[in-house]
Design a protein around this motif. Structure first.
Motif, PDB file in Angstrom:
ATOM      1  N   GLY A 113       0.685  -1.133   0.015  1.00  0.00           N
ATOM      2  CA  GLY A 113      -0.026   0.064  -0.114  1.00  0.00           C
ATOM      3  C   GLY A 113       1.140   1.422   0.052  1.00  0.00           C
ATOM      4  O   GLY A 113       1.825   1.264   0.733  1.00  0.00           O
ATOM      5  N   THR A 114       0.667   2.131  -1.064  1.00  0.00           N
ATOM      6  CA  THR A 114       1.421   3.407  -0.976  1.00  0.00           C
ATOM      7  C   THR A 114       0.541   4.500  -0.856  1.00  0.00           C
ATOM      8  O   THR A 114      -0.423   4.412  -1.046  1.00  0.00           O
ATOM      9  N   PRO A 115       1.272   5.634  -0.639  1.00  0.00           N
ATOM     10  CA  PRO A 115       0.602   6.940  -0.495  1.00  0.00           C
ATOM     11  C   PRO A 115      -0.346   7.241  -1.463  1.00  0.00           C
ATOM     12  O   PRO A 115      -0.219   7.142  -2.631  1.00  0.00           O
ATOM     13  N   ILE A 116      -1.696   7.820  -0.967  1.00  0.00           N
ATOM     14  CA  ILE A 116      -2.518   8.228  -1.845  1.00  0.00           C
ATOM     15  C   ILE A 116      -2.360   9.728  -2.324  1.00  0.00           C
ATOM     16  O   ILE A 116      -3.108  10.222  -3.357  1.00  0.00           O
ATOM     17  N   GLY A 117      -1.346  10.379  -1.806  1.00  0.00           N
ATOM     18  CA  GLY A 117      -1.015  11.492  -2.286  1.00  0.00           C
ATOM     19  C   GLY A 117       0.155  12.251  -1.397  1.00  0.00           C
ATOM     20  O   GLY A 117       1.214  12.352  -1.982  1.00  0.00           O
ATOM     21  N   ASN A 118      -0.017  12.362  -0.090  1.00  0.00           N
ATOM     22  CA  ASN A 118       1.200  12.726   0.541  1.00  0.00           C
ATOM     23  C   ASN A 118       2.335  11.555   1.014  1.00  0.00           C
ATOM     24  O   ASN A 118       2.028  10.495   1.465  1.00  0.00           O
ATOM     25  N   LEU A 119       3.510  11.602   0.377  1.00  0.00           N
ATOM     26  CA  LEU A 119       4.381  10.740   0.258  1.00  0.00           C
ATOM     27  C   LEU A 119       4.855  10.335   1.548  1.00  0.00           C
ATOM     28  O   LEU A 119       5.529   9.285   1.867  1.00  0.00           O
ATOM     29  N   GLY A 120       4.615  11.306   2.850  1.00  0.00           N
ATOM     30  CA  GLY A 120       5.125  11.148   4.189  1.00  0.00           C
ATOM     31  C   GLY A 120       4.148  10.072   4.677  1.00  0.00           C
ATOM     32  O   GLY A 120       4.625   9.225   5.868  1.00  0.00           O
ATOM     33  N   ASP A 121       3.100   9.590   3.859  1.00  0.00           N
ATOM     34  CA  ASP A 121       2.312   8.263   4.469  1.00  0.00           C
ATOM     35  C   ASP A 121       2.932   6.998   4.271  1.00  0.00           C
ATOM     36  O   ASP A 121       2.530   6.102   4.678  1.00  0.00           O
ATOM     37  N   ILE A 122       3.975   6.900   3.576  1.00  0.00           N
ATOM     38  CA  ILE A 122       4.656   5.554   3.393  1.00  0.00           C
ATOM     39  C   ILE A 122       4.980   4.892   4.737  1.00  0.00           C
ATOM     40  O   ILE A 122       5.553   5.705   5.688  1.00  0.00           O
ATOM     41  N   SER A 123       4.841   3.851   4.964  1.00  0.00           N
ATOM     42  CA  SER A 123       5.157   3.163   6.487  1.00  0.00           C
ATOM     43  C   SER A 123       6.570   2.745   6.239  1.00  0.00           C
ATOM     44  O   SER A 123       7.276   2.602   5.347  1.00  0.00           O
ATOM     45  N   LEU A 124       7.051   2.515   7.532  1.00  0.00           N
ATOM     46  CA  LEU A 124       8.520   2.314   7.612  1.00  0.00           C
ATOM     47  C   LEU A 124       8.570   0.584   7.011  1.00  0.00           C
ATOM     48  O   LEU A 124       9.801   0.347   6.283  1.00  0.00           O
ATOM     49  N   ARG A 125       7.501  -0.085   7.252  1.00  0.00           N
ATOM     50  CA  ARG A 125       7.872  -1.385   6.768  1.00  0.00           C
ATOM     51  C   ARG A 125       7.793  -1.368   4.810  1.00  0.00           C
ATOM     52  O   ARG A 125       8.646  -2.348   4.504  1.00  0.00           O
ATOM     53  N   ALA A 126       7.003  -0.815   4.660  1.00  0.00           N
ATOM     54  CA  ALA A 126       6.785  -0.571   2.997  1.00  0.00           C
ATOM     55  C   ALA A 126       8.049  -0.126   2.695  1.00  0.00           C
ATOM     56  O   ALA A 126       8.459  -0.562   1.554  1.00  0.00           O
ATOM     57  N   ALA A 127       8.647   0.856   3.218  1.00  0.00           N
ATOM     58  CA  ALA A 127       9.997   1.462   2.661  1.00  0.00           C
ATOM     59  C   ALA A 127      11.243   0.696   2.729  1.00  0.00           C
ATOM     60  O   ALA A 127      12.130   0.221   1.966  1.00  0.00           O
ATOM     61  N   GLU A 128      11.062  -0.280   3.716  1.00  0.00           N
ATOM     62  CA  GLU A 128      11.882  -1.465   4.012  1.00  0.00           C
ATOM     63  C   GLU A 128      11.893  -2.485   2.852  1.00  0.00           C
ATOM     64  O   GLU A 128      13.017  -2.811   2.203  1.00  0.00           O
ATOM     65  N   VAL A 129      10.672  -2.988   2.645  1.00  0.00           N
ATOM     66  CA  VAL A 129      10.617  -3.972   1.687  1.00  0.00           C
ATOM     67  C   VAL A 129      10.732  -3.395   0.287  1.00  0.00           C
ATOM     68  O   VAL A 129      11.461  -4.077  -0.557  1.00  0.00           O
ATOM     69  N   LEU A 130      10.628  -2.139  -0.118  1.00  0.00           N
ATOM     70  CA  LEU A 130      10.870  -1.749  -1.540  1.00  0.00           C
ATOM     71  C   LEU A 130      12.426  -1.404  -1.320  1.00  0.00           C
ATOM     72  O   LEU A 130      12.943  -1.811  -2.564  1.00  0.00           O
ATOM     73  N   LYS A 131      13.279  -1.357  -0.488  1.00  0.00           N
ATOM     74  CA  LYS A 131      14.603  -1.127  -0.346  1.00  0.00           C
ATOM     75  C   LYS A 131      15.200  -2.420  -0.585  1.00  0.00           C
ATOM     76  O   LYS A 131      16.311  -2.460  -1.422  1.00  0.00           O
ATOM     77  N   THR A 132      14.850  -3.520  -0.034  1.00  0.00           N
ATOM     78  CA  THR A 132      15.278  -4.755  -0.170  1.00  0.00           C
ATOM     79  C   THR A 132      14.719  -5.743  -1.147  1.00  0.00           C
ATOM     80  O   THR A 132      15.419  -6.800  -1.435  1.00  0.00           O
ATOM     81  N   ALA A 133      13.708  -5.171  -1.966  1.00  0.00           N
ATOM     82  CA  ALA A 133      13.315  -6.029  -3.067  1.00  0.00           C
ATOM     83  C   ALA A 133      14.279  -6.334  -4.272  1.00  0.00           C
ATOM     84  O   ALA A 133      14.920  -5.255  -4.515  1.00  0.00           O
ATOM     85  N   ASP A 134      14.314  -7.183  -4.882  1.00  0.00           N
ATOM     86  CA  ASP A 134      15.062  -7.527  -6.051  1.00  0.00           C
ATOM     87  C   ASP A 134      14.398  -6.919  -7.488  1.00  0.00           C
ATOM     88  O   ASP A 134      15.104  -6.440  -8.227  1.00  0.00           O
ATOM     89  N   LEU A 135      13.184  -6.686  -7.105  1.00  0.00           N
ATOM     90  CA  LEU A 135      12.471  -6.103  -8.425  1.00  0.00           C
ATOM     91  C   LEU A 135      11.041  -5.592  -7.791  1.00  0.00           C
ATOM     92  O   LEU A 135      10.684  -6.071  -6.817  1.00  0.00           O
ATOM     93  N   VAL A 136      10.876  -4.285  -8.295  1.00  0.00           N
ATOM     94  CA  VAL A 136       9.722  -3.530  -7.779  1.00  0.00           C
ATOM     95  C   VAL A 136       8.577  -3.543  -9.394  1.00  0.00           C
ATOM     96  O   VAL A 136       8.995  -2.807 -10.136  1.00  0.00           O
ATOM     97  N   ALA A 137       7.641  -4.162  -9.193  1.00  0.00           N
ATOM     98  CA  ALA A 137       6.554  -4.124 -10.294  1.00  0.00           C
ATOM     99  C   ALA A 137       5.639  -3.120 -10.013  1.00  0.00           C
ATOM    100  O   ALA A 137       5.120  -2.866  -8.695  1.00  0.00           O
ATOM    101  N   CYS A 138       5.171  -2.263 -10.815  1.00  0.00           N
ATOM    102  CA  CYS A 138       4.261  -1.067 -10.535  1.00  0.00           C
ATOM    103  C   CYS A 138       3.230  -0.946 -11.580  1.00  0.00           C
ATOM    104  O   CYS A 138       3.574  -1.241 -12.946  1.00  0.00           O
ATOM    105  N   GLU A 139       2.253  -0.357 -11.454  1.00  0.00           N
ATOM    106  CA  GLU A 139       1.115   0.070 -12.434  1.00  0.00           C
ATOM    107  C   GLU A 139       1.700   1.113 -13.298  1.00  0.00           C
ATOM    108  O   GLU A 139       1.473   0.992 -14.282  1.00  0.00           O
ATOM    109  N   ASP A 140       2.722   2.354 -12.800  1.00  0.00           N
ATOM    110  CA  ASP A 140       3.150   3.054 -13.802  1.00  0.00           C
ATOM    111  C   ASP A 140       4.462   3.553 -13.127  1.00  0.00           C
ATOM    112  O   ASP A 140       4.792   3.749 -12.008  1.00  0.00           O
ATOM    113  N   THR A 141       5.436   3.061 -13.714  1.00  0.00           N
ATOM    114  CA  THR A 141       6.935   3.217 -13.506  1.00  0.00           C
ATOM    115  C   THR A 141       7.100   4.696 -13.023  1.00  0.00           C
ATOM    116  O   THR A 141       8.058   4.797 -12.221  1.00  0.00           O
TER     117      THR A 141
END
Length: 239
Positions: A20-48
């Motif tokens: 789950g990513t921010p619906i507007g304010n980037l400050g709403d990203i969670s610490l856990r979400a940020a850590e997963v994105l940081k350690t992922a080998d690949l990030v798939a997304c709707e719009d790069t």
């Protein structure tokens, strides 16, 4: 003596994280979400391009893959291939929680069928955010998302929804929000609704009242800007 030797087959079970990513304010990203994105080998997304802004904000550089509604099944095969290699993959839609009026459901289903783990990383959701400030007291809430742009189908479904005791949450574009409100007011002008616009952003706004009152308030604006989330109280809890 004949000895039978069974060959061990190594099966890599990798993990797909639905973020789950921010619906507007980037400050709403969670610490856990940020850590997963940081350690992922690949990030798939709707719009790069949209997700790249978030990753840049977090100081993350990682390989990315487009997975949108138009190519979700095709992209899912590439993601599963990466998982088959033991890679960790994170998936994010443009904003909010994937698979809620966003791509993600097909990817999840195919990934599960392929034998890999799918783990949610809870985060922002326009649906949950609007509910928390709607003032609604309904115990049951129907998430309908976007209704048909065709007036006949839209009105028919609205009559069904407004006839229920459960509350409803809809999403609507700035181009059709007034038409939606007109339809609601025509069916039940006294129905309590709450509209959230540009939630979590600089110009976020909430309008509450009867369908007739909210329609009048929004009609006074020169133009409608931003995506809208609409809470409609259920028939029983209408106030």
């Amino acid at each position: 003596m004949t000895i039978s030797v069974k060959k061990a087959i190594l099966v890599l079970v990798a993990t797909l994280y639905i973020i789950g990513t921010p619906i507007g304010n980037l400050g709403d990203i969670s610490l856990r979400a940020a850590e997963v994105l940081k350690t992922a080998d690949l990030v798939a997304c709707e719009d790069t391009r949209r997700t790249l802004k978030l990753l840049t904000h977090l100081g993350i550089r990682v390989k990315m893959l487009s997975c949108r509604s138009q190519n979700e099944e095709f992209a899912a095969k590439k993601i599963i291939a990466a998982l088959d290699q033991g890679l960790t993959v994170a998936y994010a839609s443009d904003a909010g929680t994937p698979a809620l009026s966003d791509p993600g459901a097909v990817l999840v289903r195919l990934t599960i069928a392929a034998g890999h783990e799918v783990i949610p990383i809870p985060g922002p959701s326009a649906f949950a955010s609007l509910l928390s400030v709607s003032g609604g007291t309904d115990k049951t809430v129907i998430f309908e998302g976007f209704l048909s742009p065709k007036q006949g189908r839209r009105r028919s479904r609205l009559r069904e929804l407004l006839g229920m005791e459960a509350a409803t949450v809809l999403y609507e574009s700035p181009f059709r929000i007034l038409k939606l409100l007109e339809d609601i007011a025509e069916i039940d002008q006294a129905r309590y609704i709450c509209i959230g616009r540009e939630m979590t952003k600089v110009y976020e706004e909430y309008i509450r009242g009867t369908a007739a009152e909210v329609l009048a308030a929004l009609s006074e604006k020169k133009e409608q800007i931003g995506e809208f989330s609409v809470f409609i109280a259920g028939k029983k809890c209408n106030k």
